[in-house]
Design a protein around this motif. Sequence first.
Motif, PDB file in Angstrom:
ATOM      1  N   THR A  63       0.850  -1.190   0.000  1.00 12.40           N
ATOM      2  CA  THR A  63       0.000   0.000   0.000  1.00 12.40           C
ATOM      3  C   THR A  63       0.887   1.242   0.000  1.00 12.40           C
ATOM      4  OG1 THR A  63      -1.746  -1.157   1.199  1.00 12.40           O
ATOM      5  CG2 THR A  63      -1.796   1.250   1.270  1.00 12.40           C
ATOM      6  N   MET A  64       0.538   2.201  -0.858  1.00 16.25           N
ATOM      7  CA  MET A  64       1.267   3.465  -0.949  1.00 16.25           C
ATOM      8  C   MET A  64       0.365   4.609  -0.513  1.00 16.25           C
ATOM      9  SD  MET A  64       2.600   1.983  -4.444  1.00 16.25           S
ATOM     10  CE  MET A  64       1.124   1.079  -4.355  1.00 16.25           C
ATOM     11  N   ASP A  65       0.864   5.466   0.362  1.00 16.65           N
ATOM     12  CA  ASP A  65       0.153   6.666   0.795  1.00 16.65           C
ATOM     13  C   ASP A  65       0.323   7.715  -0.296  1.00 16.65           C
ATOM     14  OD1 ASP A  65      -0.778   8.995   1.976  1.00 16.65           O
ATOM     15  OD2 ASP A  65       0.692   8.993   3.589  1.00 16.65           O
ATOM     16  N   VAL A  66      -0.755   8.007  -1.018  1.00 13.78           N
ATOM     17  CA  VAL A  66      -0.676   8.920  -2.170  1.00 13.78           C
ATOM     18  C   VAL A  66      -0.163  10.298  -1.750  1.00 13.78           C
ATOM     19  CG1 VAL A  66      -2.025  10.083  -3.975  1.00 13.78           C
ATOM     20  CG2 VAL A  66      -2.439   7.671  -3.452  1.00 13.78           C
ATOM     21  N   LYS A  77       3.614  18.827  -7.259  1.00 14.91           N
ATOM     22  CA  LYS A  77       2.983  17.931  -6.295  1.00 14.91           C
ATOM     23  C   LYS A  77       1.499  18.239  -6.185  1.00 14.91           C
ATOM     24  CE  LYS A  77       3.168  15.946  -1.702  1.00 14.91           C
ATOM     25  NZ  LYS A  77       3.962  15.680  -0.522  1.00 14.91           N
ATOM     26  N   GLN A  78       1.158  19.520  -6.141  1.00 12.07           N
ATOM     27  CA  GLN A  78      -0.238  19.921  -6.054  1.00 12.07           C
ATOM     28  C   GLN A  78      -1.023  19.409  -7.267  1.00 12.07           C
ATOM     29  OE1 GLN A  78      -0.811  24.162  -5.712  1.00 12.07           O
ATOM     30  NE2 GLN A  78      -2.967  23.960  -5.212  1.00 12.07           N
ATOM     31  N   VAL A  79      -0.443  19.509  -8.448  1.00 11.53           N
ATOM     32  CA  VAL A  79      -1.090  19.002  -9.664  1.00 11.53           C
ATOM     33  C   VAL A  79      -1.249  17.484  -9.590  1.00 11.53           C
ATOM     34  CG1 VAL A  79      -0.814  18.703 -12.168  1.00 11.53           C
ATOM     35  CG2 VAL A  79      -0.330  20.921 -11.110  1.00 11.53           C
ATOM     36  N   MET A  80      -0.179  16.792  -9.180  1.00 17.03           N
ATOM     37  CA  MET A  80      -0.212  15.331  -9.122  1.00 17.03           C
ATOM     38  C   MET A  80      -1.263  14.822  -8.129  1.00 17.03           C
ATOM     39  SD  MET A  80       1.855  14.032 -11.314  1.00 17.03           S
ATOM     40  CE  MET A  80       1.865  12.344 -10.736  1.00 17.03           C
ATOM     41  N   GLY A  83      -7.467  16.292  -8.345  1.00 18.01           N
ATOM     42  CA  GLY A  83      -8.441  15.431  -9.006  1.00 18.01           C
ATOM     43  C   GLY A  83      -8.109  15.169 -10.464  1.00 18.01           C
ATOM     44  N   ILE A  84      -7.240  15.976 -11.041  1.00 21.11           N
ATOM     45  CA  ILE A  84      -6.828  15.774 -12.433  1.00 21.11           C
ATOM     46  C   ILE A  84      -5.979  14.507 -12.554  1.00 21.11           C
ATOM     47  CG2 ILE A  84      -5.420  16.717 -14.317  1.00 21.11           C
ATOM     48  CD1 ILE A  84      -6.042  19.506 -13.163  1.00 21.11           C
ATOM     49  N   MET A  85      -5.144  14.234 -11.549  1.00 22.23           N
ATOM     50  CA  MET A  85      -4.214  13.099 -11.619  1.00 22.23           C
ATOM     51  C   MET A  85      -4.583  12.013 -10.590  1.00 22.23           C
ATOM     52  SD  MET A  85      -2.043  13.957 -14.039  1.00 22.23           S
ATOM     53  CE  MET A  85      -0.452  13.244 -13.858  1.00 22.23           C
ATOM     54  N   LEU A  86      -3.967  12.023  -9.433  1.00 24.17           N
ATOM     55  CA  LEU A  86      -4.123  10.937  -8.465  1.00 24.17           C
ATOM     56  C   LEU A  86      -5.344  11.079  -7.550  1.00 24.17           C
ATOM     57  CD1 LEU A  86      -0.382  10.429  -7.475  1.00 24.17           C
ATOM     58  CD2 LEU A  86      -1.766   9.040  -9.024  1.00 24.17           C
ATOM     59  N   ASP A  87      -5.872  12.293  -7.409  1.00 25.07           N
ATOM     60  CA  ASP A  87      -7.061  12.556  -6.602  1.00 25.07           C
ATOM     61  C   ASP A  87      -6.899  12.014  -5.180  1.00 25.07           C
ATOM     62  OD1 ASP A  87      -9.540  13.456  -5.874  1.00 25.07           O
ATOM     63  OD2 ASP A  87     -10.659  11.975  -7.052  1.00 25.07           O
ATOM     64  N   SER A  88      -5.883  12.530  -4.483  1.00 23.21           N
ATOM     65  CA  SER A  88      -5.559  12.028  -3.143  1.00 23.21           C
ATOM     66  C   SER A  88      -6.652  12.284  -2.111  1.00 23.21           C
ATOM     67  CB  SER A  88      -4.230  12.621  -2.651  1.00 23.21           C
ATOM     68  OG  SER A  88      -4.338  14.018  -2.503  1.00 23.21           O
ATOM     69  N   ASP A  89      -7.495  13.279  -2.318  1.00 23.60           N
ATOM     70  CA  ASP A  89      -8.586  13.518  -1.367  1.00 23.60           C
ATOM     71  C   ASP A  89      -9.590  12.366  -1.396  1.00 23.60           C
ATOM     72  OD1 ASP A  89      -7.532  15.916  -0.478  1.00 23.60           O
ATOM     73  OD2 ASP A  89      -8.709  17.127  -1.879  1.00 23.60           O
ATOM     74  N   THR A 118      -4.095  -0.858  -7.993  1.00 21.96           N
ATOM     75  CA  THR A 118      -5.347  -0.127  -7.818  1.00 21.96           C
ATOM     76  C   THR A 118      -5.011   1.313  -7.465  1.00 21.96           C
ATOM     77  OG1 THR A 118      -6.458  -2.124  -7.052  1.00 21.96           O
ATOM     78  CG2 THR A 118      -7.522  -0.013  -6.558  1.00 21.96           C
ATOM     79  N   MET A 119      -5.447   2.230  -8.330  1.00 26.06           N
ATOM     80  CA  MET A 119      -5.280   3.655  -8.070  1.00 26.06           C
ATOM     81  C   MET A 119      -6.547   4.367  -8.532  1.00 26.06           C
ATOM     82  SD  MET A 119      -2.346   4.495 -10.939  1.00 26.06           S
ATOM     83  CE  MET A 119      -2.348   6.248 -10.780  1.00 26.06           C
ATOM     84  N   ARG A 120      -6.924   5.398  -7.805  1.00 30.63           N
ATOM     85  CA  ARG A 120      -8.169   6.117  -8.067  1.00 30.63           C
ATOM     86  C   ARG A 120      -9.359   5.168  -8.027  1.00 30.63           C
ATOM     87  NH1 ARG A 120      -7.871  11.453 -10.593  1.00 30.63           N
ATOM     88  NH2 ARG A 120      -9.985  10.971 -11.235  1.00 30.63           N
ATOM     89  N   GLY A 121      -9.258   4.109  -7.199  1.00 31.26           N
ATOM     90  CA  GLY A 121     -10.353   3.169  -7.043  1.00 31.26           C
ATOM     91  C   GLY A 121     -10.509   2.166  -8.178  1.00 31.26           C
ATOM     92  N   GLU A 122      -9.621   2.195  -9.162  1.00 35.77           N
ATOM     93  CA  GLU A 122      -9.705   1.297 -10.304  1.00 35.77           C
ATOM     94  C   GLU A 122      -8.494   0.385 -10.321  1.00 35.77           C
ATOM     95  OE1 GLU A 122     -12.186   1.256 -12.706  1.00 35.77           O
ATOM     96  OE2 GLU A 122     -13.259   2.765 -11.532  1.00 35.77           O
ATOM     97  N   GLY A 123      -8.715  -0.897 -10.565  1.00 35.36           N
ATOM     98  CA  GLY A 123      -7.615  -1.857 -10.649  1.00 35.36           C
ATOM     99  C   GLY A 123      -7.258  -2.145 -12.084  1.00 35.36           C
ATOM    100  N   ALA A 124      -5.954  -2.346 -12.341  1.00 33.92           N
ATOM    101  CA  ALA A 124      -5.473  -2.682 -13.675  1.00 33.92           C
ATOM    102  C   ALA A 124      -4.338  -3.706 -13.544  1.00 33.92           C
ATOM    103  CB  ALA A 124      -4.951  -1.436 -14.391  1.00 33.92           C
ATOM    104  N   SER A 125      -4.319  -4.658 -14.479  1.00 31.16           N
ATOM    105  CA  SER A 125      -3.244  -5.658 -14.482  1.00 31.16           C
ATOM    106  C   SER A 125      -1.917  -4.981 -14.702  1.00 31.16           C
ATOM    107  CB  SER A 125      -3.478  -6.676 -15.586  1.00 31.16           C
ATOM    108  OG  SER A 125      -4.607  -7.442 -15.295  1.00 31.16           O
ATOM    109  N   CYS A 126      -0.899  -5.519 -14.035  1.00 30.11           N
ATOM    110  CA  CYS A 126       0.426  -4.917 -14.097  1.00 30.11           C
ATOM    111  C   CYS A 126       1.474  -6.019 -14.060  1.00 30.11           C
ATOM    112  CB  CYS A 126       0.575  -4.002 -12.890  1.00 30.11           C
ATOM    113  SG  CYS A 126       2.052  -3.008 -12.866  1.00 30.11           S
TER     114      CYS A 126
END
Length: 128
Positions: A63-66, A77-80, A83-89, A118-126
């Motif tokens: 688990t990574m703390d966004v 960092k603010q951009v990343m 909500g445009i990118m990682l949506d840490s909120d 899994t990032m932004r609530g969506e999972g993808a094969s990696c």
Amino acid sequence: MAMGFFGARVAVAAPQVLVLNPGNTEARLHARSALTDIDDSFAGVSGRLQYDLDRQTCHVNLTMDVGSLKVGSAVMKQVMLSGIMLDSDAHPTMRYVGECRPRIVGGEVHSQLVGTLTMRGEGASCHV
């Protein structure tokens, strides 16, 4: 211990568990956009790696703390984290769960890590 040929005792290694933390684990992020490439890492990571040397297999749950993303500038960092990118909120963590898949290449064992990020609530094969 297990019994081997002619009743000899053979040591069998038990699966091992390594607790993953910032002291022994680095999770990196690479993002490419029209303007720039971003190569950064997360300061906050936690999880477990279970591995079996006899079978050449493993299972990882990381688990990574966004919000702990280390980025070169405060603006980037603010951009990343927005909500445009990682949506840490809305999605404060990312998670990777995977298995080692051993294969023989040129007579040597090589492992590939196959799982789901899994990032932004969506999972993808990696594959790593």
